[in-house]
Write a protein that holds these residues in place. Structure first.
Motif, PDB file in Angstrom:
ATOM      1  N   GLY A  81       6.493  -4.583   8.502  1.00  0.00           N
ATOM      2  CA  GLY A  81       6.124  -3.227   8.212  1.00  0.00           C
ATOM      3  C   GLY A  81       6.596  -2.972   6.823  1.00  0.00           C
TER       4      GLY A  81
ATOM      5  N   PHE B 148       4.649  -1.027  17.173  1.00  0.00           N
ATOM      6  CA  PHE B 148       3.504  -0.660  16.534  1.00  0.00           C
ATOM      7  C   PHE B 148       3.547   1.037  16.453  1.00  0.00           C
TER       8      PHE B 148
ATOM      9  N   VAL C  17       5.565  -4.847  13.207  1.00  0.00           N
ATOM     10  CA  VAL C  17       4.394  -5.476  13.738  1.00  0.00           C
ATOM     11  C   VAL C  17       5.215  -6.270  14.613  1.00  0.00           C
ATOM     12  N   LYS C  18       4.176  -7.231  15.356  1.00  0.00           N
ATOM     13  CA  LYS C  18       4.837  -8.310  16.250  1.00  0.00           C
ATOM     14  C   LYS C  18       5.716  -7.523  17.389  1.00  0.00           C
TER      15      LYS C  18
END
Length: 523
Positions: free
Chosen positions: A424, A450, A445-446
């Protein structure tokens, strides 16, 4: 820690009892939610100018109470006063300053091009969602509450925040701080409410009908929140864990990289989602880097931040269980061939939740400490070849994707590496400053979650982003006639589509000409 009706709060450095707070149950959470819901509509009708005045009073109150805030944080989270001021008060003040300067710009209606329907005006509007539910972890007791609450208020929402059982002692102070600020401007104290309690309270908040959830915490608990939020289709922002890489290239300024790695590994005893938990050092500078790190880390002073010593570099860890997790990860690494050049073993008989500052070398990805979140004062250093492709591969070899750091004296090389890291955020030639730049969105992310906080994206995340299309010329009435369907309608629409969207090459122009003929002929 928990009793039937209360949560007992203790100082993690000394075990000293700080007090008790209510272990709220679902009915109390729902009642607080209802009060927030009732208070929110009048707040939503306030102007940006009035919200800025409230936030200015809040900023003044934070500055006036900064010493007390830091002492509260030090007593319940174990961090040093310096870490509390730098990691809790400083970024919150900068967040408020950003919003004071930018809230009207970021949330005012925004015109966008209306494309083919030029007789219409297209606008994006940003309306309050209603009540934002916030669930916070224990590592930043002050910042984790105000980080999402301030933009939520600025956007016109009310907030109900459930704090961690391990950082509940300061909850009453924070709730009172908000209440006094809001009341001083004639607004309801119910706009910001703090919930204390365990899992029942958190689940009750998620299921209470809030309009959005902002959750910060572990991946495991994030999954639980996401599953519970599905009941009401409540949107969620998840800010979960991290296993952030810090890359030291063979052309890096070693002294600068050492400072970044020390901060990334040991600030707040490593209990940060953005901690530099994997340090990749290229062979060209590895030995010089390790020598400097060992020298500096060996001199770090650890102890009770409020114990009367002149200065402490690293305080206690907040949770006893987290000390056990760190010890387990370090022992696994040592058993698999890593070496501890500093620390590496819990001190026998140590009072409080302490694990010594530790520097591990010869680590690799077969060790749990390079896979699982450490959340403790450990610098795990892996020697890597002078190969950008390989270091990027290793940096991305993780289920997380929150932050990252790259040190290189070649700006273009640093940018190339940064662009390829799946995360991010990336900081170049400094650690942790991204979060201080409040115009930058923050998130991952992942497995790191989010959604975004901070900046324009963070403010707009607290809104219903609404599209509005209206007449450009109110006196011009151009109805869009669809019914009844007439012979040739399909062919006319097909011709219009070809006329508008065909290429401007020879073949495309021929198709456009044919389409124009079809339109003139009526399909």
């Amino acid at each position: 820690m928990s009793m039937e009706q209360t949560i007992v709060c203790a100082n993690p450095a000394t075990g000293e009892r700080l007090g008790e707070v209510p272990a709220m149950r679902a009915p109390e959470v729902r009642a607080r939610m209802a009060r927030a819901r009732a208070a929110q509509p009048s707040w939503a009708r306030t102007s940006f100018s009035e919200r800025r005045r409230v936030l200015r009073v809040l900023l003044d109150a934070i500055l006036d109470n900064a010493d007390e805030i830091c002492r509260l944080v030090a007593s319940e989270a174990g961090k040093t006063l310096e870490s509390a001021m730098m990691g809790e008060v400083f970024p919150v003040c900068e967040k408020v300053r950003y919003i004071l300067d930018n809230v009207e710009r970021d949330l005012s209606p925004e015109r966008v091009a209306s494309g083919l329907v030029a007789h219409k005006v297209a606008t994006v509007e940003f309306h309050p969602l209603g009540v934002i539910g916030v669930i916070t972890p224990w590592n930043f007791p002050f910042q984790n509450i105000l980080g999402p609450t301030v933009p939520a208020l600025a956007a016109g929402n009310a907030v109900v925040c459930k704090v961690s059982e391990w950082s509940s002692h300061s909850a009453a102070f924070v709730e009172r701080l908000f209440g006094d600020v809001l009341a001083s401007r004639g607004h309801s104290r119910d706009l910001v409410q703090i919930v204390t309690g365990g899992g029942e309270a958190g689940e009750a908040l998620v299921r209470s009908g809030v309009d959005k959830i902002v959750f910060t915490g572990s991946v495991e608990n994030g999954r639980r929140v996401l599953a519970a939020s599905a009941e009401h289709l409540t949107p969620v922002i998840l800010e979960l864990g991290g296993k952030d890489p810090l890359i030291v290239c063979d052309d890096a300024h070693v002294a600068q990289a050492v400072e970044g790695a020390l901060a990334g590994s040991f600030l707040c005893a490593g209990q940060m989602c953005l901690a530099a938990e994997r340090v990749y050092v290229m062979e060209g500078v590895h030995d010089a880097f390790v020598e400097a790190v060992v020298r500096r880390a060996s001199a770090l002073r650890q102890g009770d931040p409020l114990g009367g010593r002149a200065s402490v570099d690293i305080g206690a860890m907040t949770m006893p269980r987290q000390v056990d997790i760190v010890e387990k990860l370090v022992n696994d690494a040592l058993a698999k061939g890593a070496r501890a050049l500093v620390g590496g073993k819990r001190l026998a008989g140590e009072k409080g939740n302490f694990f010594p500052p530790t520097v591990l070398v010869d680590v690799d990805h077969g060790m749990d400490i390079m896979r699982e979140e450490t959340f403790g004062p450990v610098m795990a250093i892996m020697r890597v070849p002078n190969d950008d492709d390989e270091v990027v591969r290793l940096a991305n070899d993780t289920s997380f994707g929150l932050g990252s750091t790259v040190f290189s004296c070649d700006p273009e090389r640093a940018r190339r590496i940064a662009r390829r890291i799946v995360a991010g955020s990336t900081g170049i030639n400094d650690f942790g400053l991204n979060y201080l730049v409040q115009g930058l969105p923050f998130g991952g992310v992942k497995g790191s979650g989010f959604g975004r906080l901070n900046g324009r994206e963070g403010l707009r995340a607290m809104c219903n982003v609404k599209s509005v299309l209206e007449d450009r010329f109110p006196w011009l009435h151009v109805p869009m006639k669809i019914y009844p369907v007439s012979p040739g309608d399909y062919e006319r629409v097909r011709a219009a589509v070809n006329l508008i969207y065909r290429r401007f090459d020879l073949a495309g122009m021929k198709a456009r000409a044919a389409a124009l003929v079809d339109l003139v002929r009526g399909g």
